[in-house]
Design an enzyme around this catalytic site. Structure first.
Site, PDB file in Angstrom:
ATOM      1  N   CYS A  67       2.148  -3.462  -5.561  1.00 50.79           N
ATOM      2  CA  CYS A  67       2.453  -2.933  -4.216  1.00 50.79           C
ATOM      3  C   CYS A  67       3.665  -3.598  -3.596  1.00 50.79           C
ATOM      4  O   CYS A  67       3.727  -3.821  -2.377  1.00 50.79           O
ATOM      5  CB  CYS A  67       1.245  -3.057  -3.284  1.00 50.79           C
ATOM      6  SG  CYS A  67      -0.061  -1.899  -3.670  1.00 50.79           S
TER       7      CYS A  67
ATOM      8  N   TYR B 180       3.638  -2.656   0.406  1.00 49.08           N
ATOM      9  CA  TYR B 180       3.961  -1.245   0.687  1.00 49.08           C
ATOM     10  C   TYR B 180       5.310  -1.085   1.400  1.00 49.08           C
ATOM     11  O   TYR B 180       5.631  -0.007   1.886  1.00 49.08           O
ATOM     12  CB  TYR B 180       2.898  -0.572   1.561  1.00 49.08           C
ATOM     13  CG  TYR B 180       1.667  -0.045   0.878  1.00 49.08           C
ATOM     14  CD1 TYR B 180       1.431  -0.238  -0.471  1.00 49.08           C
ATOM     15  CD2 TYR B 180       0.737   0.677   1.597  1.00 49.08           C
ATOM     16  CE1 TYR B 180       0.289   0.245  -1.074  1.00 49.08           C
ATOM     17  CE2 TYR B 180      -0.415   1.172   1.003  1.00 49.08           C
ATOM     18  CZ  TYR B 180      -0.633   0.952  -0.337  1.00 49.08           C
ATOM     19  OH  TYR B 180      -1.768   1.457  -0.918  1.00 49.08           O
TER      20      TYR B 180
ATOM     21  N   TRP C 152       0.597  -3.192   4.616  1.00 52.34           N
ATOM     22  CA  TRP C 152      -0.558  -3.225   3.720  1.00 52.34           C
ATOM     23  C   TRP C 152      -0.997  -4.654   3.445  1.00 52.34           C
ATOM     24  O   TRP C 152      -2.159  -4.932   3.194  1.00 52.34           O
ATOM     25  CB  TRP C 152      -0.218  -2.504   2.416  1.00 52.34           C
ATOM     26  CG  TRP C 152      -1.311  -2.562   1.394  1.00 52.34           C
ATOM     27  CD1 TRP C 152      -2.421  -1.774   1.330  1.00 52.34           C
ATOM     28  CD2 TRP C 152      -1.406  -3.459   0.285  1.00 52.34           C
ATOM     29  NE1 TRP C 152      -3.200  -2.130   0.257  1.00 52.34           N
ATOM     30  CE2 TRP C 152      -2.608  -3.165  -0.400  1.00 52.34           C
ATOM     31  CE3 TRP C 152      -0.593  -4.496  -0.195  1.00 52.34           C
ATOM     32  CZ2 TRP C 152      -3.005  -3.854  -1.552  1.00 52.34           C
ATOM     33  CZ3 TRP C 152      -0.989  -5.181  -1.327  1.00 52.34           C
ATOM     34  CH2 TRP C 152      -2.185  -4.866  -1.999  1.00 52.34           C
TER      35      TRP C 152
ATOM     36  N   TYR D 228      -1.926   9.318  -7.969  1.00 50.10           N
ATOM     37  CA  TYR D 228      -1.698   8.036  -7.300  1.00 50.10           C
ATOM     38  C   TYR D 228      -1.364   6.930  -8.308  1.00 50.10           C
ATOM     39  O   TYR D 228      -2.031   6.788  -9.327  1.00 50.10           O
ATOM     40  CB  TYR D 228      -2.950   7.665  -6.514  1.00 50.10           C
ATOM     41  CG  TYR D 228      -2.802   6.491  -5.585  1.00 50.10           C
ATOM     42  CD1 TYR D 228      -1.838   6.493  -4.579  1.00 50.10           C
ATOM     43  CD2 TYR D 228      -3.648   5.397  -5.677  1.00 50.10           C
ATOM     44  CE1 TYR D 228      -1.710   5.429  -3.709  1.00 50.10           C
ATOM     45  CE2 TYR D 228      -3.541   4.333  -4.802  1.00 50.10           C
ATOM     46  CZ  TYR D 228      -2.568   4.348  -3.829  1.00 50.10           C
ATOM     47  OH  TYR D 228      -2.453   3.283  -2.964  1.00 50.10           O
ATOM     48  N   HIS D 229      -0.311   6.161  -7.999  1.00 51.88           N
ATOM     49  CA  HIS D 229       0.166   5.079  -8.866  1.00 51.88           C
ATOM     50  C   HIS D 229       0.786   5.602 -10.156  1.00 51.88           C
ATOM     51  O   HIS D 229       0.633   4.995 -11.221  1.00 51.88           O
ATOM     52  CB  HIS D 229      -0.943   4.073  -9.189  1.00 51.88           C
ATOM     53  CG  HIS D 229      -1.308   3.171  -8.057  1.00 51.88           C
ATOM     54  ND1 HIS D 229      -2.518   2.514  -7.985  1.00 51.88           N
ATOM     55  CD2 HIS D 229      -0.635   2.821  -6.939  1.00 51.88           C
ATOM     56  CE1 HIS D 229      -2.576   1.793  -6.875  1.00 51.88           C
ATOM     57  NE2 HIS D 229      -1.436   1.966  -6.219  1.00 51.88           N
TER      58      HIS D 229
ATOM     59  N   HIS E 142       4.818   3.843  -6.134  1.00 54.36           N
ATOM     60  CA  HIS E 142       4.216   4.522  -4.985  1.00 54.36           C
ATOM     61  C   HIS E 142       5.100   5.634  -4.422  1.00 54.36           C
ATOM     62  O   HIS E 142       5.345   5.708  -3.219  1.00 54.36           O
ATOM     63  CB  HIS E 142       3.899   3.507  -3.890  1.00 54.36           C
ATOM     64  CG  HIS E 142       2.747   2.612  -4.220  1.00 54.36           C
ATOM     65  ND1 HIS E 142       2.883   1.511  -5.046  1.00 54.36           N
ATOM     66  CD2 HIS E 142       1.450   2.628  -3.837  1.00 54.36           C
ATOM     67  CE1 HIS E 142       1.710   0.897  -5.153  1.00 54.36           C
ATOM     68  NE2 HIS E 142       0.823   1.554  -4.444  1.00 54.36           N
TER      69      HIS E 142
END
Length: 662
Positions: free
Chosen positions: A261, A305, A323, A529-530, A615
């Protein structure tokens, strides 16, 4: 070809739901499809491997075996028995005769379960054949992770009766159970590229970057291959070498940084800066020349993030990222200087104007900004908030509003790509008003920026059936291509992290000539996602990852290669490619002439900055058009843009295109 800035010089050479403060809970559960889609290959379930084929009437042969561990034991349904090869050589082979032709989509391998790791298969290749004699190219290859868990290779379905698994690089191989799965082959489109092969990886590719000069792909997950909770202060990485077809692993411990992240950018020295994430104030630097990781300076604010963007003088602007590092702090901008490895706070580059109205508020609203370095060391923020902004990096920083993105709503986890940097053209598309449990949008907008502080021009983009993309997407990824088009793939119509439901399998291609999105060839592996996408130095696309929920069934330990139409003839065969035979110098400044030799008359070319992504964000990629070339003594010359706000410092790739667009 690649180009690179180093201390102001352009060098050219050949060539989430995962908040660590809480457990996954509802974020791991499936949701009902709350957004209609017409994608014929969208899935409302999570069938990653297809249907298991019956093993009745199968026959299996192996290259060798040890007494008591015969080949047939890998099909006997008993996980306590296993095949064990002999110890001669470093390549071992299993061939399964299915007794009939099938659409083979996946193969699963369960290692021996007696606690002995001897014979676990890591480096491997998978082949499918109709006749057992002509195997062709591997449908999947790579390196599986260590451990006693089931290993899986999923690939585009291929018709065949015989399946071959090669274990490479080990003097012994072993399998407890082997299964094969079939799948539905997506309808072949007349145009739309080709998917495959699959590259099996030892980690989930949550983040990645293409390494300048080598063209390899560097990927990483977190401290574990499939877990980010309870961080251990290191990062698991892997490197795929497209020339050797190899996947190597490495645990990065010396920087004491869990880079999950994080933000990332290639700075003006051509080094990869990775900031924050699970270790929220830590930074790490990857040197693409030596291949070494070193610890960087400490950020002023803890962040996860966040987004970052290289600016015209080679420094890196960073903003947002609640985040991690606290949600009660305004994560205003700061700037990284690669010359002295320092971070400086910019309190007047305020983050509040770029907040979204996310229902989870604090740690979601300033995530994954769409940032673009521009003239005079400014940064344009195109989203995901519906309000756009200009950021200034001198002194203590500053911010000025740039107006709304037309009538668009907030578009978290959407995409934004600068496909024409000289003319400041950006295409934005997809996303959702809230980070999760939120309907995705089809909205797409062409944004044209000019002088810093001015209001950009915003125009809706379309598809053949109407406005925006063909499909509503969030958690999708995108890549700028050498011909100026933008490829996007994956995503969900209703965003739920760590979940494969409502996933799209039909990519789209944005054509800047028509300002329109067109559907491309569907694939068979879910990317939500990811997941990540990166442009390779040969003009193909690396698309991988998705998942990283703790031991979740939706973790995808693989990547696929997509070959766009511009590398293919009309019959699908590889097109003959033009060749750059030499470059006069690999060190260039903005405004200078670039001189190359080639096997064609050079008329069209483009520079594309090397990508770094996680992301849904890839702030590094952008394209420069070079369409004015002059013959000069057997070579061809073109003048580079003079403005480093367009031609950012850092590593670039050079592509030439022939008259057919190849």
């Amino acid at each position: 070809m690649h180009l690179k800035w180093l201390t102001g010089l352009l060098l050219l050479g050949l060539a989430h739901a995962d908040n660590d403060k809480s457990l996954l809970s509802d974020k791991e559960t499936a949701s009902q499809d709350q957004s209609a889609t017409t994608d014929p290959y969208a899935t409302n379930q999570a069938p990653p491997r297809g249907e298991k084929l019956s093993r009745v009437q199968w026959t299996v042969t192996c290259d060798s075996r040890q007494s008591g561990n015969e080949c047939e034991k890998l099909l006997d349904g008993d996980v306590n028995s296993f095949w064990l090869s002999g110890t001669e050589g470093s390549t071992h082979e299993v061939i399964v005769d299915l007794s009939r032709s099938e659409n083979v989509h996946a193969i699963s391998v369960v290692p021996r379960q007696d606690g002995n790791t001897d014979g676990q298969i890591a480096t491997h290749q998978v082949f499918v054949s109709k006749d057992k004699d002509n195997w062709g190219e591997a449908v999947a290859y790579g390196t599986w992770y260590a451990g006693s868990g089931e290993k899986l290779a999923i690939f585009e379905p291929k018709k065949g009766q015989y399946v071959r698994l090669l274990s490479l690089g080990s003097n012994v191989a072993s399998i407890s159970e082997l299964h094969i799965y079939d799948g539905k082959t997506p309808q072949k489109m007349a145009h739309g590229g080709v998917w495959g092969p699959t590259i099996d990886l030892p980690i989930v590719a949550v983040s990645g970057a293409v390494i300048p000069k080598t063209g390899e792909v560097l990927i990483w997950s977190s401290w574990a291959k499939d877990d980010y909770l309870s961080s251990k202060g290191h990062t698991l990485t892997a490197i795929w070498n497209p020339v050797a077809g190899s996947v190597t692993q490495r645990k990065v411990q010396n920087t004491y940084h869990d880079m999950f992240c994080s933000g990332m950018s290639y700075d003006g020295k051509g080094e990869l800066l990775v900031t924050g994430g699970n270790n929220d104030r830590t930074s790490s630097i990857f040197d693409p020349v030596s291949g070494n990781w070193t610890a960087g300076g400490e950020m002023v604010l803890g962040r996860g993030y966040q987004a970052s963007a290289t600016i015209a003088d080679g420094r890196v602007f960073i903003i947002g990222g609640s985040w991690n590092g606290g949600t009660n702090i305004d994560k205003n901008g700061e700037i990284y200087n690669p010359e002295d490895d320092s971070f400086t706070y910019l309190p007047n580059a305020t983050v509040k104007p770029m907040w979204t109205n996310d229902r989870d508020s604090g740690y979601r609203r300033d995530s994954h900004g769409w940032l673009f370095g521009w003239k005079n060391n400014t940064v344009f923020q195109a989203g995901p908030s519906k309000n756009m902004n200009w950021y200034y990096t001198s002194g203590t920083g500053d911010q000025k509003p740039a107006g709304p993105r037309a009538a668009a709503d907030d578009a978290m986890s959407g995409n934004a790509v600068m496909f024409d940097a000289v003319n400041g053209k950006i295409i934005t598309f997809g996303g959702s008003p809230s980070y999760e449990n939120s309907d995705a949008t089809k909205d797409a907008h062409l944004i044209e920026i000019n002088e810093p502080g001015s209001q950009p021009k915003v125009t809706p983009a379309t598809n053949p059936a109407g406005q925006g993309m063909a499909y509503a997407r969030t958690f999708h990824t995108s890549v700028i291509l050498p011909d100026g088009s933008v490829f996007t793939t994956g995503g969900q119509s209703y965003g739920v992290p760590f979940n494969d439901s409502n996933a799209h399998l039909t990519p789209e291609l944005y054509d800047p000539k028509t300002n329109m999105f067109n559907e491309q060839q569907p694939n068979s592996i879910i990317r939500v996602y990811h997941s990540i996408s990166l442009l390779l130095t040969d003009g193909r696309i690396f698309n991988g990852g998705s998942g990283l929920g703790v031991s979740a069934p939706t973790n995808h330990f693989d990547a696929q290669i997509y070959t766009p139409d511009y590398l293919l003839n009309d019959d699908g065969s590889p097109a003959t490619r033009p060749t750059i035979t030499s470059v006069a110098t690999n060190t260039l400044r903005a405004g200078e002439k670039i001189s190359i030799s080639a096997d064609i008359k050079v008329k069209n070319a483009s520079l594309i900055r090397y990508g770094t992504t996680t992301h849904t964000v890839n702030t590094d990629q952008r394209r420069i058009v070079l369409d004015s070339w002059t013959p000069s003594g057997g070579s061809y010359e073109a003048t580079l843009p003079a403005d480093t706000g367009a031609l950012l410092p850092g590593p670039w790739m050079l592509f030439i295109l022939n008259d057919d667009g190849v």
